[in-house]
Design a protein around this motif. Sequence first.
Motif, PDB file in Angstrom:
ATOM      1  N   VAL A 166       0.832  -1.210   0.000  1.00 33.59           N
ATOM      2  CA  VAL A 166       0.000   0.000   0.000  1.00 33.59           C
ATOM      3  C   VAL A 166       0.863   1.256   0.000  1.00 33.59           C
ATOM      4  CG1 VAL A 166      -1.658   1.325   1.353  1.00 33.59           C
ATOM      5  CG2 VAL A 166      -1.966  -1.124   1.102  1.00 33.59           C
ATOM      6  N   ILE A 167       1.902   1.283   0.826  1.00 21.54           N
ATOM      7  CA  ILE A 167       2.752   2.476   0.909  1.00 21.54           C
ATOM      8  C   ILE A 167       3.521   2.672  -0.397  1.00 21.54           C
ATOM      9  CG2 ILE A 167       4.767   3.465   2.064  1.00 21.54           C
ATOM     10  CD1 ILE A 167       3.743   2.120   4.657  1.00 21.54           C
ATOM     11  N   LYS A 168       4.066   1.578  -0.953  1.00 19.80           N
ATOM     12  CA  LYS A 168       4.775   1.686  -2.228  1.00 19.80           C
ATOM     13  C   LYS A 168       3.847   2.187  -3.331  1.00 19.80           C
ATOM     14  CE  LYS A 168       6.530  -2.468  -2.475  1.00 19.80           C
ATOM     15  NZ  LYS A 168       7.226  -3.659  -3.010  1.00 19.80           N
ATOM     16  N   SER A 169       2.632   1.659  -3.353  1.00 20.87           N
ATOM     17  CA  SER A 169       1.676   2.064  -4.390  1.00 20.87           C
ATOM     18  C   SER A 169       1.283   3.525  -4.233  1.00 20.87           C
ATOM     19  CB  SER A 169       0.427   1.175  -4.327  1.00 20.87           C
ATOM     20  OG  SER A 169       0.753  -0.184  -4.538  1.00 20.87           O
ATOM     21  N   ALA A 170       1.116   3.982  -2.987  1.00 21.71           N
ATOM     22  CA  ALA A 170       0.775   5.389  -2.751  1.00 21.71           C
ATOM     23  C   ALA A 170       1.905   6.307  -3.206  1.00 21.71           C
ATOM     24  CB  ALA A 170       0.467   5.613  -1.277  1.00 21.71           C
ATOM     25  N   VAL A 171       3.149   5.906  -2.929  1.00 24.93           N
ATOM     26  CA  VAL A 171       4.299   6.713  -3.347  1.00 24.93           C
ATOM     27  C   VAL A 171       4.412   6.734  -4.872  1.00 24.93           C
ATOM     28  CG1 VAL A 171       6.818   6.876  -3.291  1.00 24.93           C
ATOM     29  CG2 VAL A 171       5.561   6.340  -1.200  1.00 24.93           C
ATOM     30  N   ILE A 172       4.271   5.539  -5.496  1.00 25.00           N
ATOM     31  CA  ILE A 172       4.333   5.464  -6.962  1.00 25.00           C
ATOM     32  C   ILE A 172       3.238   6.323  -7.586  1.00 25.00           C
ATOM     33  CG2 ILE A 172       3.973   3.937  -8.954  1.00 25.00           C
ATOM     34  CD1 ILE A 172       5.333   1.712  -7.305  1.00 25.00           C
ATOM     35  N   GLY A 173       2.014   6.189  -7.068  1.00 16.88           N
ATOM     36  CA  GLY A 173       0.899   6.947  -7.618  1.00 16.88           C
ATOM     37  C   GLY A 173       1.104   8.443  -7.499  1.00 16.88           C
ATOM     38  N   THR A 174       1.559   8.905  -6.337  1.00 21.52           N
ATOM     39  CA  THR A 174       1.781  10.339  -6.135  1.00 21.52           C
ATOM     40  C   THR A 174       2.885  10.856  -7.046  1.00 21.52           C
ATOM     41  OG1 THR A 174       1.106  10.115  -3.813  1.00 21.52           O
ATOM     42  CG2 THR A 174       2.269  12.116  -4.425  1.00 21.52           C
ATOM     43  N   CYS A 175       3.985  10.115  -7.125  1.00 20.02           N
ATOM     44  CA  CYS A 175       5.119  10.549  -7.959  1.00 20.02           C
ATOM     45  C   CYS A 175       4.742  10.591  -9.435  1.00 20.02           C
ATOM     46  CB  CYS A 175       6.317   9.621  -7.745  1.00 20.02           C
ATOM     47  SG  CYS A 175       7.049   9.732  -6.101  1.00 20.02           S
ATOM     48  N   VAL A 176       4.061   9.546  -9.921  1.00 15.10           N
ATOM     49  CA  VAL A 176       3.657   9.523 -11.336  1.00 15.10           C
ATOM     50  C   VAL A 176       2.615  10.614 -11.593  1.00 15.10           C
ATOM     51  CG1 VAL A 176       2.514   8.163 -13.128  1.00 15.10           C
ATOM     52  CG2 VAL A 176       4.201   7.089 -11.654  1.00 15.10           C
ATOM     53  N   GLY A 177       1.696  10.819 -10.652  1.00 13.05           N
ATOM     54  CA  GLY A 177       0.674  11.847 -10.818  1.00 13.05           C
ATOM     55  C   GLY A 177       1.253  13.245 -10.911  1.00 13.05           C
ATOM     56  N   ILE A 178       2.350  13.495 -10.227  1.00 15.64           N
ATOM     57  CA  ILE A 178       2.979  14.824 -10.240  1.00 15.64           C
ATOM     58  C   ILE A 178       3.528  15.155 -11.629  1.00 15.64           C
ATOM     59  CG2 ILE A 178       4.975  16.127  -9.363  1.00 15.64           C
ATOM     60  CD1 ILE A 178       4.492  14.682  -6.686  1.00 15.64           C
ATOM     61  N   LEU A 179       3.930  14.139 -12.378  1.00 16.90           N
ATOM     62  CA  LEU A 179       4.486  14.385 -13.710  1.00 16.90           C
ATOM     63  C   LEU A 179       3.377  14.860 -14.640  1.00 16.90           C
ATOM     64  CD1 LEU A 179       6.760  11.230 -14.075  1.00 16.90           C
ATOM     65  CD2 LEU A 179       7.306  13.457 -13.074  1.00 16.90           C
ATOM     66  N   PRO A 180       3.480  16.032 -15.214  1.00 18.07           N
ATOM     67  CA  PRO A 180       2.406  16.561 -16.061  1.00 18.07           C
ATOM     68  C   PRO A 180       2.087  15.641 -17.233  1.00 18.07           C
ATOM     69  CG  PRO A 180       3.995  18.286 -15.538  1.00 18.07           C
ATOM     70  CD  PRO A 180       4.581  16.995 -15.055  1.00 18.07           C
ATOM     71  N   GLY A 181       0.791  15.394 -17.437  1.00 12.09           N
ATOM     72  CA  GLY A 181       0.325  14.642 -18.598  1.00 12.09           C
ATOM     73  C   GLY A 181       0.330  13.141 -18.449  1.00 12.09           C
ATOM     74  N   THR A 182       0.626  12.607 -17.278  1.00 16.12           N
ATOM     75  CA  THR A 182       0.685  11.142 -17.129  1.00 16.12           C
ATOM     76  C   THR A 182      -0.660  10.569 -16.696  1.00 16.12           C
ATOM     77  OG1 THR A 182       1.623  11.508 -14.927  1.00 16.12           O
ATOM     78  CG2 THR A 182       3.155  11.029 -16.710  1.00 16.12           C
ATOM     79  N   GLY A 183      -1.074  10.804 -15.454  1.00 18.33           N
ATOM     80  CA  GLY A 183      -2.380  10.319 -15.001  1.00 18.33           C
ATOM     81  C   GLY A 183      -2.303   8.986 -14.287  1.00 18.33           C
ATOM     82  N   GLY A 184      -3.489   8.543 -13.804  1.00 16.61           N
ATOM     83  CA  GLY A 184      -3.563   7.369 -12.947  1.00 16.61           C
ATOM     84  C   GLY A 184      -3.439   6.046 -13.655  1.00 16.61           C
ATOM     85  N   SER A 185      -3.683   5.993 -14.974  1.00 13.07           N
ATOM     86  CA  SER A 185      -3.610   4.707 -15.670  1.00 13.07           C
ATOM     87  C   SER A 185      -2.192   4.152 -15.654  1.00 13.07           C
ATOM     88  CB  SER A 185      -4.116   4.857 -17.112  1.00 13.07           C
ATOM     89  OG  SER A 185      -3.441   5.911 -17.769  1.00 13.07           O
ATOM     90  N   ILE A 186      -1.197   5.017 -15.902  1.00 15.08           N
ATOM     91  CA  ILE A 186       0.199   4.574 -15.850  1.00 15.08           C
ATOM     92  C   ILE A 186       0.572   4.201 -14.424  1.00 15.08           C
ATOM     93  CG2 ILE A 186       2.597   5.255 -16.238  1.00 15.08           C
ATOM     94  CD1 ILE A 186       1.630   7.101 -18.437  1.00 15.08           C
ATOM     95  N   ALA A 187       0.143   5.002 -13.469  1.00 17.87           N
ATOM     96  CA  ALA A 187       0.466   4.734 -12.059  1.00 17.87           C
ATOM     97  C   ALA A 187      -0.081   3.392 -11.617  1.00 17.87           C
ATOM     98  CB  ALA A 187      -0.096   5.846 -11.176  1.00 17.87           C
ATOM     99  N   SER A 188      -1.317   3.067 -11.993  1.00 21.36           N
ATOM    100  CA  SER A 188      -1.926   1.809 -11.560  1.00 21.36           C
ATOM    101  C   SER A 188      -1.214   0.610 -12.171  1.00 21.36           C
ATOM    102  CB  SER A 188      -3.414   1.787 -11.918  1.00 21.36           C
ATOM    103  OG  SER A 188      -3.604   1.875 -13.308  1.00 21.36           O
TER     104      SER A 188
END
Length: 515
Positions: free
Chosen positions: A256-278
């Motif tokens: 859960v913690i790794k996924s939250a960190v990955i999601g937040t970091c990928v989300g910060i990158l402009p133009g990426t979004g949650g699909s790549i993060a998931s």
Amino acid sequence: MDFNLLVEALQVVFLPTNFALIIMGMCLGVCFGTLPGISSSMGIVLMIPFTYYMGINASIIMLVAVYAGSAYGGSITAILFNTPGTAESVATTFDGYPMAQSGKAGKALGLAMSGSSFGGIFSVLVMLLLAPALSVIALEIQSPEYFALTLLGMACISSVGSKDLPKALSTGLIGILIALIGMDPMTGVSRLTFGQLNFLNGIEYIPIMIGSFAMAEVFKQVINRKTKNEKTTGDAGKVSLESISLKEFFKYKATVIKSAVIGTCVGILPGTGGSIASIVSYGEAARSSKNKEMFGKGAEEGVLAPETANNAAGGGAMIPTLVLGIPGSPTTAIILAALVLQGLQPGPQLMAEQPLLLYCIFFSMLIASIVVFFSGRYAVKAFAAVLKLPYGLIAPMIVMFSIIGAYARSNDMFQIWVMLAFGILGYFFSKFKFSAASLILGIVLGNMMEESFRRQLLISDGNFMSFFERPITVVILIAVVAVVLFPIISNMKEKRKHKKQLLLNGLMLCTMYYR
């Protein structure tokens, strides 16, 4: 951090009218998220006309709540019907639907809800504490990092969908090829259109996603069902949300913690979004899990990881949107437009001119995530009532919503034919063990991969070594190599272990025989 502003923002958010807007926005977001094709971005577009006379704080608070609710809503249909309501919930189908088929739909929904809430709360806390610092880092991300990130997403194909790596990779390459259809983004020349005007703007991934998952599942169920009254889940439609205890939730704290960190970091990158993060978080969860063989068959971590990541990405995407005026995802681009319609100019000056609004946005997302945790069970009960119907009645409903979702994206009949064509293709993918998820991943990442690759070559005058000159890019590329090689090395070790076991068994049999 100004604590006076924090207190004032809390007072604004907890005004009866604003709090009611958060609840309403969250509920509408869940509804938009569950409908295939009617994603968070379209939901916010539909709600913008209602915000013209609501005032700045109230309108943005409601739109942000819609955004937060839709991130969770997509998981409901992904788990119950193998029909991802949004692109971000595609990875949730990998293990969520198998759990539903084995009679654990309530458990899967409870895991999705818990992961969604944790991811949303985590990203909001990051926004509150680190938004200015992270926005500076986001500005440093350039074409090489984006290209490396898309490679990492494609490398995760080895951990998702099909257990046959050559099939998964070939399907992903087909997805990239489909993403290239249309006008060249740099020269404007048409390519792979075969003279068809409908292909000039490319092929939307939403109709393809709906067809490959929703319609393909309908075809599969109709063809393979054994009785006329067969239900979609293993527990014959008796679905109720199972509360996840803290002890059970913290059993997967690392994931859960790794996924939250990955999601937040990928989300910060402009133009990426949650699909790549998931997708990336699912691949990492599968790689690091002690029960790798369960992934794709109903692994609980396989539901927690993508749901935590895509909700965390939602909060992360708000950071460049508000602080830099650069949308972090397609949905935040629409929120950006809503801010402009209210007479605001997103960017560094927004923090100076409207600090109270920023804190109101953060707190509305936080409250929406908490409300999702406590109110998600009511949405589940509504869908549980639908599941009590025979599949002969449920299938036409799925088909109807699939057609609406494909058509509503661009009001084009051609998209319905695309959806039906990929529904048939998706059925055969399922039958012959190809990965529809790899296809969607290739389409989603294809455009970003091509544009970032070609842009960097133009900037560097065709120097391929420029991709290895930036430290962040090198780190991501090393991760790509590790992700690709890890399953290959694991399989080799497993085969050696199996051979040794067979040899030991043979020696023991020989010893027993001669005795």
